[in-house]
Write a protein that holds these residues in place. Structure first.
Motif, PDB file in Angstrom:
ATOM      1  N   GLN A 307       0.828  -1.209   0.000  1.00 45.37           N
ATOM      2  CA  GLN A 307       0.000   0.000   0.000  1.00 45.37           C
ATOM      3  C   GLN A 307       0.865   1.262   0.000  1.00 45.37           C
ATOM      4  O   GLN A 307       0.584   2.214  -0.711  1.00 45.37           O
ATOM      5  CB  GLN A 307      -0.948   0.012   1.203  1.00 45.37           C
ATOM      6  CG  GLN A 307      -2.023  -1.063   1.138  1.00 45.37           C
ATOM      7  CD  GLN A 307      -3.002  -0.851  -0.007  1.00 45.37           C
ATOM      8  OE1 GLN A 307      -3.177   0.260  -0.511  1.00 45.37           O
ATOM      9  NE2 GLN A 307      -3.639  -1.926  -0.447  1.00 45.37           N
ATOM     10  N   MET A 311       1.765   4.840  -2.995  1.00 45.37           N
ATOM     11  CA  MET A 311       1.666   6.290  -2.817  1.00 45.37           C
ATOM     12  C   MET A 311       3.019   6.982  -2.675  1.00 45.37           C
ATOM     13  O   MET A 311       3.105   8.186  -2.816  1.00 45.37           O
ATOM     14  CB  MET A 311       0.737   6.667  -1.653  1.00 45.37           C
ATOM     15  CG  MET A 311       0.974   6.033  -0.303  1.00 45.37           C
ATOM     16  SD  MET A 311       2.205   6.778   0.791  1.00 45.37           S
ATOM     17  CE  MET A 311       1.765   8.482   0.826  1.00 45.37           C
ATOM     18  N   THR A 312       4.080   6.240  -2.415  1.00 46.62           N
ATOM     19  CA  THR A 312       5.369   6.900  -2.268  1.00 46.62           C
ATOM     20  C   THR A 312       6.495   5.937  -2.631  1.00 46.62           C
ATOM     21  O   THR A 312       6.269   4.768  -2.907  1.00 46.62           O
ATOM     22  CB  THR A 312       5.558   7.440  -0.834  1.00 46.62           C
ATOM     23  OG1 THR A 312       6.723   8.272  -0.801  1.00 46.62           O
ATOM     24  CG2 THR A 312       5.742   6.322   0.179  1.00 46.62           C
ATOM     25  N   ASN A 350       7.952  16.087   2.538  1.00 41.41           N
ATOM     26  CA  ASN A 350       6.767  15.224   2.580  1.00 41.41           C
ATOM     27  C   ASN A 350       6.251  15.036   4.000  1.00 41.41           C
ATOM     28  O   ASN A 350       5.067  15.183   4.267  1.00 41.41           O
ATOM     29  CB  ASN A 350       7.090  13.844   1.993  1.00 41.41           C
ATOM     30  CG  ASN A 350       7.119  13.864   0.472  1.00 41.41           C
ATOM     31  OD1 ASN A 350       6.547  14.762  -0.155  1.00 41.41           O
ATOM     32  ND2 ASN A 350       7.776  12.875  -0.110  1.00 41.41           N
ATOM     33  N   THR A 355      -1.104  16.710   4.165  1.00 35.99           N
ATOM     34  CA  THR A 355      -1.720  15.917   3.097  1.00 35.99           C
ATOM     35  C   THR A 355      -0.954  14.618   2.898  1.00 35.99           C
ATOM     36  O   THR A 355      -1.524  13.542   2.768  1.00 35.99           O
ATOM     37  CB  THR A 355      -1.681  16.700   1.752  1.00 35.99           C
ATOM     38  OG1 THR A 355      -2.012  18.048   2.020  1.00 35.99           O
ATOM     39  CG2 THR A 355      -2.610  16.109   0.735  1.00 35.99           C
ATOM     40  N   TYR A 356       0.374  14.753   2.902  1.00 34.68           N
ATOM     41  CA  TYR A 356       1.200  13.572   2.709  1.00 34.68           C
ATOM     42  C   TYR A 356       1.029  12.603   3.877  1.00 34.68           C
ATOM     43  O   TYR A 356       0.887  11.405   3.697  1.00 34.68           O
ATOM     44  CB  TYR A 356       2.667  13.993   2.570  1.00 34.68           C
ATOM     45  CG  TYR A 356       3.585  12.825   2.304  1.00 34.68           C
ATOM     46  CD1 TYR A 356       3.806  12.390   1.011  1.00 34.68           C
ATOM     47  CD2 TYR A 356       4.206  12.165   3.354  1.00 34.68           C
ATOM     48  CE1 TYR A 356       4.628  11.312   0.765  1.00 34.68           C
ATOM     49  CE2 TYR A 356       5.029  11.085   3.124  1.00 34.68           C
ATOM     50  CZ  TYR A 356       5.242  10.667   1.823  1.00 34.68           C
ATOM     51  OH  TYR A 356       6.048   9.588   1.592  1.00 34.68           O
ATOM     52  N   GLU A 358      -1.473  12.290   5.802  1.00 29.98           N
ATOM     53  CA  GLU A 358      -2.803  11.695   5.693  1.00 29.98           C
ATOM     54  C   GLU A 358      -2.776  10.492   4.740  1.00 29.98           C
ATOM     55  O   GLU A 358      -3.291   9.427   5.045  1.00 29.98           O
ATOM     56  CB  GLU A 358      -3.781  12.770   5.183  1.00 29.98           C
ATOM     57  CG  GLU A 358      -5.161  12.274   4.813  1.00 29.98           C
ATOM     58  CD  GLU A 358      -5.985  11.908   6.041  1.00 29.98           C
ATOM     59  OE1 GLU A 358      -5.782  12.550   7.095  1.00 29.98           O
ATOM     60  OE2 GLU A 358      -6.815  10.990   5.948  1.00 29.98           O
ATOM     61  N   ARG A 359      -2.137  10.683   3.597  1.00 35.56           N
ATOM     62  CA  ARG A 359      -2.092   9.594   2.605  1.00 35.56           C
ATOM     63  C   ARG A 359      -1.276   8.416   3.130  1.00 35.56           C
ATOM     64  O   ARG A 359      -1.597   7.256   2.895  1.00 35.56           O
ATOM     65  CB  ARG A 359      -1.505  10.116   1.286  1.00 35.56           C
ATOM     66  CG  ARG A 359      -2.476  11.034   0.547  1.00 35.56           C
ATOM     67  CD  ARG A 359      -1.813  11.674  -0.665  1.00 35.56           C
ATOM     68  NE  ARG A 359      -1.278  10.690  -1.589  1.00 35.56           N
ATOM     69  CZ  ARG A 359      -0.178  10.876  -2.327  1.00 35.56           C
ATOM     70  NH1 ARG A 359       0.493  12.008  -2.225  1.00 35.56           N
ATOM     71  NH2 ARG A 359       0.247   9.947  -3.147  1.00 35.56           N
ATOM     72  N   GLN A 362      -3.328   6.582   5.722  1.00 35.47           N
ATOM     73  CA  GLN A 362      -4.364   5.823   5.022  1.00 35.47           C
ATOM     74  C   GLN A 362      -3.764   4.561   4.392  1.00 35.47           C
ATOM     75  O   GLN A 362      -4.354   3.485   4.455  1.00 35.47           O
ATOM     76  CB  GLN A 362      -5.024   6.711   3.961  1.00 35.47           C
ATOM     77  CG  GLN A 362      -6.221   6.079   3.278  1.00 35.47           C
ATOM     78  CD  GLN A 362      -7.399   5.855   4.227  1.00 35.47           C
ATOM     79  OE1 GLN A 362      -7.822   6.775   4.924  1.00 35.47           O
ATOM     80  NE2 GLN A 362      -7.916   4.624   4.287  1.00 35.47           N
ATOM     81  N   ALA A 363      -2.579   4.706   3.786  1.00 35.00           N
ATOM     82  CA  ALA A 363      -1.930   3.556   3.143  1.00 35.00           C
ATOM     83  C   ALA A 363      -1.599   2.482   4.185  1.00 35.00           C
ATOM     84  O   ALA A 363      -1.822   1.290   3.961  1.00 35.00           O
ATOM     85  CB  ALA A 363      -0.668   4.003   2.404  1.00 35.00           C
TER      86      ALA A 363
END
Ligand SMILES: [Zn+2]
Length: 445
Positions: A307, A311-312, A350, A355-356, A358-359, A362-363
């Motif tokens: 996950q 995203m990264t 980051n 925002t980062y 948060e992502r 979530q991941a």
């Protein structure tokens, strides 16, 4: 065995001074009951550390917050509800606020913190689940209509470092202990939105907690998973990306992991000259009973890594192994996530972006969720709501992974160890990493 360590921890607390901390105000107490549990929520003036324990004869649940006090506007306390006969509170002389729940029958408490979110203040939530049969269900005329029973899956979220131990530092001065706390709190909130999961934070404030305490607390919270959140640093500032670690069963698999582990372990005990030989030895002995948990750690680590990879940038495509002390729980699957290299300028940027974060949170959650959806622990609501695995009529193949045991594999496929042994012509319990096992079909009961 661990007396020395406890003593030092106490010294550290005293040195830190209680005078600095303002008492936490309990502004209101609420109670509600549904078919699964009774929930007590305390609205707080700020995040709080708390102690939760049960007493019997008569059955009680006690919540202590220190330093803390309940304010007049919170009184009178609400009447009892569900299995709670009465709620009492007291501001004690030692600066503790104590909330006592008098119970009708023994119940299992679980607590977690919810951070203030603009609409609601910081909250301490205590859920009480009935032990054994549910009175609510017994009363229900149609048993079939009863909601699935079971407990929630508990995820211990461990924000690395804290207090006097700042962890690593980025080029612009961003501190690891601050960003990992933010990520951890966000992760805990996301976990709380899942109806079948609960989060337990090993620290919810900028506070020093020693390694063993982190593990012990998570175990007493009956965590199904321990996730430690960190940010990496390296003298070569070009190095970047996330890494997921599990405990290595036989020492560090590579030199870099060993050095990192030394540093995280040292940092986590906060520079206190701590003789941790005893607990390390204990950890090694515990490894013997740890194999099942380790196998699960690899699996959940894989899901999280997948996950995060969406995203990264990830530094290593596979779950890494390192001898982190914090991962040495004997029976709780544990992973450590180095979310990024705080020493790398773009990773640092980051980490300082909400925002980062948060992502990222979530991941991590998605990975955890993916894992538990296919491996719900027995007794949880998630296990109860899942359709039972249809009986398999054909053999499966299983490639043995590091850390796995025969009994863990048998458990996963719902067949007996004896049958796996006989199908594969195995004598004892010794299995070899990389070897393919035939898994026989499930038997009809
Ligand atoms: Zn760290």
């Amino acid at each position: 065995m661990f007396t020395g360590q406890r003593l030092l921890a106490c010294v550290a607390l005293v040195a830190h001074g209680f005078a600095v901390a303002a008492p936490v105000q309990v502004d209101s107490v609420r109670i509600a009951t549904d078919s699964a549990r009774t929930r007590i929520a305390l609205d707080l003036s700020q995040p709080a550390e708390h102690k939760l324990f049960t007493l019997s004869n008569p059955h009680r649940v006690v919540i202590d917050i220190k330093p803390g006090r309940i304010v007049k506007s919170a009184l009178p306390l609400p009447a009892g509800d569900g299995g709670v006969r009465k709620i009492r509170s007291a501001n004690r002389e030692d600066g503790t606020v104590r909330i006592v729940l008098d119970l009708e029958h023994p119940m299992k408490p679980r607590s977690f913190l919810l951070a203030a979110d603009g609409q609601q203040p910081d909250r301490l939530v205590v859920d009480l689940a009935p032990i054994g049969s549910l009175p609510a269900v017994r009363r229900a005329p149609v048993l079939k209509a009863a909601p699935p029973r079971g407990r929630d899956i508990v995820i211990a979220v461990d924000a690395g470092h804290g207090g006097k131990d700042p962890g690593a530092r980025g080029p612009t001065g961003i501190r690891e202990k601050d960003v990992v706390l933010r990520i951890s709190r966000r992760l805990a909130e996301i976990i709380e939105t899942d109806p079948h999961m609960r989060a337990y934070l090993t620290r919810s404030t900028d506070r020093f907690v020693n390694l063993r305490e982190r593990m012990e607390r998570s175990r007493s919270a009956q965590a199904d998973l321990f996730v430690s959140i960190h940010a990496d640093a390296f003298r070569d500032t070009r190095v970047r990306g996330a890494t997921v670690y599990v405990l290595s069963s036989k020492g560090a698999s590579d030199e870099a992991a060993r050095r990192l582990a030394d540093r995280e372990n040292a940092a986590l005990i906060g520079g206190v000259a701590l003789d941790d030989k005893d607990s390390t030895l204990a950890g090694v002995l515990l490894d013997l009973s740890q194999n099942a948990a380790l196998s699960a750690s690899f699996d959940v680590g894989d899901e999280i890594l997948q996950q995060i990879g969406r995203m990264t940038k990830v530094r290593k495509q596979r779950v890494q192994e390192a001898p982190f002390l914090v991962l040495k729980s004997p029976d709780v699957p544990s992973v450590l996530i180095e979310t990024a290299f705080i020493s790398n300028p773009s990773d640092e940027r980051n980490l300082s972006s909400s925002t980062y974060r948060e992502r990222l949170a979530q991941a991590i959650f998605d990975g955890i969720r993916d894992y538990f959806e296919s491996n719900p622990p027995p007794g949880t609501v998630m296990a109860a709501t899942q359709r039972p695995m249809p009986g398999r009529s054909a053999d499966l193949e299983h490639v043995i992974r590091r850390g796995e045991t025969l009994s863990a594999i048998a458990n996963r496929y719902d067949v007996s160890v004896r049958r796996i042994r006989s199908v594969n012509n195995l004598r004892g319990d010794k299995i070899v990493v990389g070897k393919v096992l035939r898994i026989p079909p499930t038997q009809d009961i």
